[in-house]
Design an enzyme around this catalytic site. Structure first.
Site, PDB file in Angstrom:
ATOM      1  N   LYS A 182      47.002   1.076  -6.023  1.00 32.39           N
ATOM      2  CA  LYS A 182      45.739   0.945  -7.308  1.00 32.39           C
ATOM      3  C   LYS A 182      46.368   0.180  -8.495  1.00 32.39           C
ATOM      4  O   LYS A 182      45.546  -0.649  -8.923  1.00 32.39           O
ATOM      5  CB  LYS A 182      45.594   2.507  -7.502  1.00 32.39           C
ATOM      6  CG  LYS A 182      44.527   2.493  -8.945  1.00 32.39           C
ATOM      7  CD  LYS A 182      44.349   3.899  -9.394  1.00 32.39           C
ATOM      8  CE  LYS A 182      45.468   4.772 -10.205  1.00 32.39           C
ATOM      9  NZ  LYS A 182      45.409   4.223 -11.770  1.00 32.39           N
ATOM     10  N   ASN A 183      47.675   0.560  -8.846  1.00 30.49           N
ATOM     11  CA  ASN A 183      48.005   0.298 -10.345  1.00 30.49           C
ATOM     12  C   ASN A 183      48.547  -1.374  -9.951  1.00 30.49           C
ATOM     13  O   ASN A 183      48.202  -1.951 -11.291  1.00 30.49           O
ATOM     14  CB  ASN A 183      49.358   0.935 -10.805  1.00 30.49           C
ATOM     15  CG  ASN A 183      48.828   2.364 -11.196  1.00 30.49           C
ATOM     16  OD1 ASN A 183      47.781   2.716 -11.475  1.00 30.49           O
ATOM     17  ND2 ASN A 183      49.823   3.066 -11.712  1.00 30.49           N
ATOM     18  N   CYS A 219      43.231   9.971 -23.825  1.00 30.63           N
ATOM     19  CA  CYS A 219      43.374  10.253 -22.329  1.00 30.63           C
ATOM     20  C   CYS A 219      43.980  11.508 -22.009  1.00 30.63           C
ATOM     21  O   CYS A 219      44.533  11.848 -22.803  1.00 30.63           O
ATOM     22  CB  CYS A 219      43.725   8.973 -21.513  1.00 30.63           C
ATOM     23  SG  CYS A 219      45.107   9.252 -20.661  1.00 30.63           S
ATOM     24  N   ARG A 252      48.349   7.783 -25.416  1.00 31.25           N
ATOM     25  CA  ARG A 252      48.631   6.437 -24.955  1.00 31.25           C
ATOM     26  C   ARG A 252      48.128   5.269 -25.909  1.00 31.25           C
ATOM     27  O   ARG A 252      47.144   4.689 -25.601  1.00 31.25           O
ATOM     28  CB  ARG A 252      47.592   6.568 -23.312  1.00 31.25           C
ATOM     29  CG  ARG A 252      48.268   7.491 -22.466  1.00 31.25           C
ATOM     30  CD  ARG A 252      47.560   7.476 -21.150  1.00 31.25           C
ATOM     31  NE  ARG A 252      48.214   6.253 -20.365  1.00 31.25           N
ATOM     32  CZ  ARG A 252      47.745   6.344 -19.191  1.00 31.25           C
ATOM     33  NH1 ARG A 252      47.018   7.231 -18.560  1.00 31.25           N
ATOM     34  NH2 ARG A 252      48.292   5.397 -18.483  1.00 31.25           N
ATOM     35  N   ASP A 262      54.399   9.337 -12.357  1.00 28.63           N
ATOM     36  CA  ASP A 262      53.299   9.451 -11.430  1.00 28.63           C
ATOM     37  C   ASP A 262      53.354  10.270 -10.349  1.00 28.63           C
ATOM     38  O   ASP A 262      52.389  10.594  -9.253  1.00 28.63           O
ATOM     39  CB  ASP A 262      52.483   8.308 -11.003  1.00 28.63           C
ATOM     40  CG  ASP A 262      51.814   7.298 -12.029  1.00 28.63           C
ATOM     41  OD1 ASP A 262      51.486   8.115 -13.172  1.00 28.63           O
ATOM     42  OD2 ASP A 262      51.542   6.301 -11.785  1.00 28.63           O
ATOM     43  N   ARG A 299      39.596   8.007  -7.940  1.00 26.73           N
ATOM     44  CA  ARG A 299      39.904   6.827  -8.765  1.00 26.73           C
ATOM     45  C   ARG A 299      41.358   6.403  -8.044  1.00 26.73           C
ATOM     46  O   ARG A 299      41.587   5.033  -8.511  1.00 26.73           O
ATOM     47  CB  ARG A 299      40.360   7.303 -10.206  1.00 26.73           C
ATOM     48  CG  ARG A 299      39.331   7.677 -10.877  1.00 26.73           C
ATOM     49  CD  ARG A 299      39.518   8.057 -12.411  1.00 26.73           C
ATOM     50  NE  ARG A 299      40.772   6.891 -12.914  1.00 26.73           N
ATOM     51  CZ  ARG A 299      41.977   7.447 -13.405  1.00 26.73           C
ATOM     52  NH1 ARG A 299      42.122   8.625 -13.674  1.00 26.73           N
ATOM     53  NH2 ARG A 299      42.681   6.543 -13.650  1.00 26.73           N
TER      54      ARG A 299
HETATM   55  C1  UD1 Z   1      50.897   2.665 -16.225  1.00 31.35           C
HETATM   56  C2  UD1 Z   1      50.445   3.124 -14.938  1.00 31.35           C
HETATM   57  C3  UD1 Z   1      50.359   4.658 -15.019  1.00 31.35           C
HETATM   58  C4  UD1 Z   1      51.766   5.122 -15.064  1.00 31.35           C
HETATM   59  C5  UD1 Z   1      52.308   4.455 -16.384  1.00 31.35           C
HETATM   60  C6  UD1 Z   1      54.074   4.977 -16.263  1.00 31.35           C
HETATM   61  C7  UD1 Z   1      48.575   1.645 -14.433  1.00 31.35           C
HETATM   62  C8  UD1 Z   1      47.117   1.368 -14.375  1.00 31.35           C
HETATM   63  N1  UD1 Z   1      48.911   2.876 -15.029  1.00 31.35           N
HETATM   64  O1  UD1 Z   1      50.396   3.047 -17.287  1.00 31.35           O
HETATM   65  O2  UD1 Z   1      49.653   5.066 -13.639  1.00 31.35           O
HETATM   66  O3  UD1 Z   1      51.710   6.542 -15.386  1.00 31.35           O
HETATM   67  O4  UD1 Z   1      52.493   2.976 -16.256  1.00 31.35           O
HETATM   68  O5  UD1 Z   1      54.471   4.347 -15.231  1.00 31.35           O
HETATM   69  O6  UD1 Z   1      49.515   0.805 -14.074  1.00 31.35           O
HETATM   70  N2  UD1 Z   1      52.981   3.279 -24.881  1.00 31.35           N
HETATM   71  C9  UD1 Z   1      53.306   3.031 -26.376  1.00 31.35           C
HETATM   72  N3  UD1 Z   1      52.582   1.967 -26.872  1.00 31.35           N
HETATM   73  C10 UD1 Z   1      51.817   1.182 -26.103  1.00 31.35           C
HETATM   74  C11 UD1 Z   1      52.057   1.476 -24.566  1.00 31.35           C
HETATM   75  C12 UD1 Z   1      52.676   2.340 -24.031  1.00 31.35           C
HETATM   76  O7  UD1 Z   1      53.846   4.031 -27.234  1.00 31.35           O
HETATM   77  O8  UD1 Z   1      51.226   0.081 -26.419  1.00 31.35           O
HETATM   78  C13 UD1 Z   1      54.070   4.414 -24.505  1.00 31.35           C
HETATM   79  C14 UD1 Z   1      53.146   5.319 -23.704  1.00 31.35           C
HETATM   80  O9  UD1 Z   1      52.539   6.309 -24.674  1.00 31.35           O
HETATM   81  C15 UD1 Z   1      54.023   5.906 -22.696  1.00 31.35           C
HETATM   82  C16 UD1 Z   1      55.082   4.766 -22.340  1.00 31.35           C
HETATM   83  O10 UD1 Z   1      54.813   3.802 -23.444  1.00 31.35           O
HETATM   84  O11 UD1 Z   1      54.616   7.066 -23.486  1.00 31.35           O
HETATM   85  C17 UD1 Z   1      54.708   4.176 -20.880  1.00 31.35           C
HETATM   86  O12 UD1 Z   1      53.587   3.754 -20.925  1.00 31.35           O
HETATM   87  P1  UD1 Z   1      53.139   2.569 -20.074  1.00 31.35           P
HETATM   88  O13 UD1 Z   1      54.018   2.226 -19.246  1.00 31.35           O
HETATM   89  O14 UD1 Z   1      52.435   1.685 -20.945  1.00 31.35           O
HETATM   90  O15 UD1 Z   1      51.944   3.171 -19.303  1.00 31.35           O
HETATM   91  P2  UD1 Z   1      50.478   2.573 -18.517  1.00 31.35           P
HETATM   92  O16 UD1 Z   1      50.646   1.109 -18.718  1.00 31.35           O
HETATM   93  O17 UD1 Z   1      49.277   2.973 -19.460  1.00 31.35           O
END
Ligand code: UD1
Length: 428
Positions: free
Chosen positions: A22-23, A124, A129, A314, A406
């Protein structure tokens, strides 16, 4: 609303085919925006999120054609996408709020069109996030960013990004993906430091390279991208879903069963398989994946989630469910998201003994789980309740199945094929 009903206590044995990730699919799909050529993605999982992403791309002017999509059929799903003309550079709120990953159109749209506007995703279930790192990384490679009326607008001065360097203060999968998809069409070189190394990022890089991008350091935390004038379409297969595979491995663990994960890629799953082995499961490589067998009582574990190659956030909820039947106290620490223990009260209602202290949890096993009506709040939490239901005495009904839809393709078919008593109950 549909629910899933399970009569627990069966030992699961057999083979489960692992679907496309999925991701990975959610970051490969927006790559269609980077080219006027045809992009065909194979091994696409049949999931609500993939459909939603297709609809979002349709709104932006991308045509999509799906084949091999039959539910329950063996045919793997393929989607051909073509963005020969972009109809709109705006991803509206009602699309983005349904699926956070919609933010991943920001980078490629900006790279192709010189501008891109995406609704802010909002909160979310598993935490705030934020998307600040997505925006900072895009700024570093030349974008001008403006936030207004709940939208983020990114513009490339002169119509094309310059390229530039960015060092991520926190590892972010999504922000690394957005930056990569923007940098591939920039005028110059971009260097990303402390980039996420998740296998799905490798999958994205491999697709971009197949489309004509120039990326060095694939698989490492230092990615060097030399922008090119244009990209072509191509034909590419989505990697297998390591989280789905890990989830079914936990199903073997919690039921004392033996499941072959057909098509799983062990090299992407070391932290998961190390955890399974430490809990006492036997892992055997097969020609096409691996077999996971639980033939003795499970041992407790101490696990802390971390970016890849660490233990994936995850998989935290599914391991927690499995560890409720392990002989002793397990310790879990969630370091990535701040609100990711929402399955705990539901697992407790099924007889688990779990204490939460901030970001840490203590699971006091072994518990005798009993079936109950339970409600999940996010995708992986839902899976932890399914797992508990498979081991519980009596009947478990997991509500809000849309979370599972999902991220788990044909969940009830796959689990019944290995001996589970599980059915989807339609609310009519
Ligand atoms: C992706 C995955 C999700 C997984 C996560 C961590 C997808 C669609 N989703 O989510 O399933 O749980 O990686 O492996 O691929 N953060 C910030 N600022 C930002 C972005 C992130 O502070 O702009 C923080 C987040 O709050 C979190 C951490 O960074 O604490 C990691 O998040 P991130 O790796 O970005 O997760 P996603 O890409 O949203």
């Amino acid at each position: 609303m549909d629910s899933i009903r399970i009569t627990g206590g069966k030992r699961l044995e057999g083979k489960i085919p692992i679907s496309g990730a999925k991701n990975s699919a959610l970051t490969l799909l927006p790559c269609a925006l980077l080219t006027a050529g045809k992009l065909t993605l194979g091994n696409l999982p049949r999931l609500a999120d993939v459909d939603s992403f297709g609809h979002l791309l349709n709104e932006l002017g991308v045509s999509t054609k799906v084949s091999g999509a039959k539910r329950g059929g063996g045919a793997k799903r393929r989607m051909t996408l073509q963005a020969d003309e972009i109809a709109s550079t705006v991803a509206p709120y009602d699309m983005v709020r349904k699926m956070r990953a919609s933010i991943l159109v920001l980078g490629p749209m900006l790279a192709r069109m010189g501008e891109s506007t995406v609704s802010l995703p909002g909160g979310c279930a598993i935490g705030d996030r934020p998307i600040d790192l997505h925006l900072k990384a895009l700024e570093a490679i030349g974008a001008e960013i403006e936030l207004a009326a709940g939208y983020v607008k990114a513009v490339a001065p002169g119509g094309r990004l310059s390229g530039g360097d960015f060092s991520f203060p926190v590892v972010s999968v999504g922000a690394t993906e957005n930056a990569l998809m923007a940098a591939v069409l920039a005028k110059g070189r971009s260097e990303l430091f402390n980039a996420a190394r998740e296998p799905e990022i490798g999958d994205l890089c491999n697709l971009l390279v197949a489309m004509g991008a120039r990326i060095a350091g694939i698989g490492s935390a230092h990615l060097v991208i030399d922008g090119v004038e244009g990209l072509d379409g191509c034909d590419y297969d989505v990697m297998p879903d390591r989280i789905e595979a890990g989830s079914y491995a936990c199903a073997a663990g919690i039921t004392g069963g033996s499941i072959e994960l057909a098509g799983a890629r062990p090299e992407d799953m070391l932290a998961i398989t190390n955890g399974l082995a430490a809990a006492g499961l036997m892992i055997e490589m097969t020609g096409d994946g691996m077999r996971v067998t639980a033939d003795k009582p499970l041992r407790p574990l101490a696990i802390s989630t971390a970016p890849f190659p660490g233990f994936p956030t995850d998989m935290q909820a599914q391991f927690m469910a499995m560890l409720t039947v392990a002989e002793g106290q397990s310790f879990l620490e969630e370091t990535i998201f701040e609100n990711r223990y929402m399955h705990v009260p539901e697992l407790r209602r099924m007889g688990a003994e779990i204490e939460v202290h901030g970001r840490s949890a203590i699971v006091k096993g072994p518990s005798r789980l009993t079936g109950a009506q339970v409600m999940a709040t996010d995708l992986r939490a839902s899976m932890s309740l399914i797992l508990a239901g498979l081991a519980a005495e009596g009947e478990t009904e997991v509500m809000r199945v849309y979370h599972l839809d999902r991220g788990y393709e044909r969940l009830e078919d796959k689990l019944s094929a290995v001996g589970a008593t599980i059915e989807r109950v339609s609310a009519g």
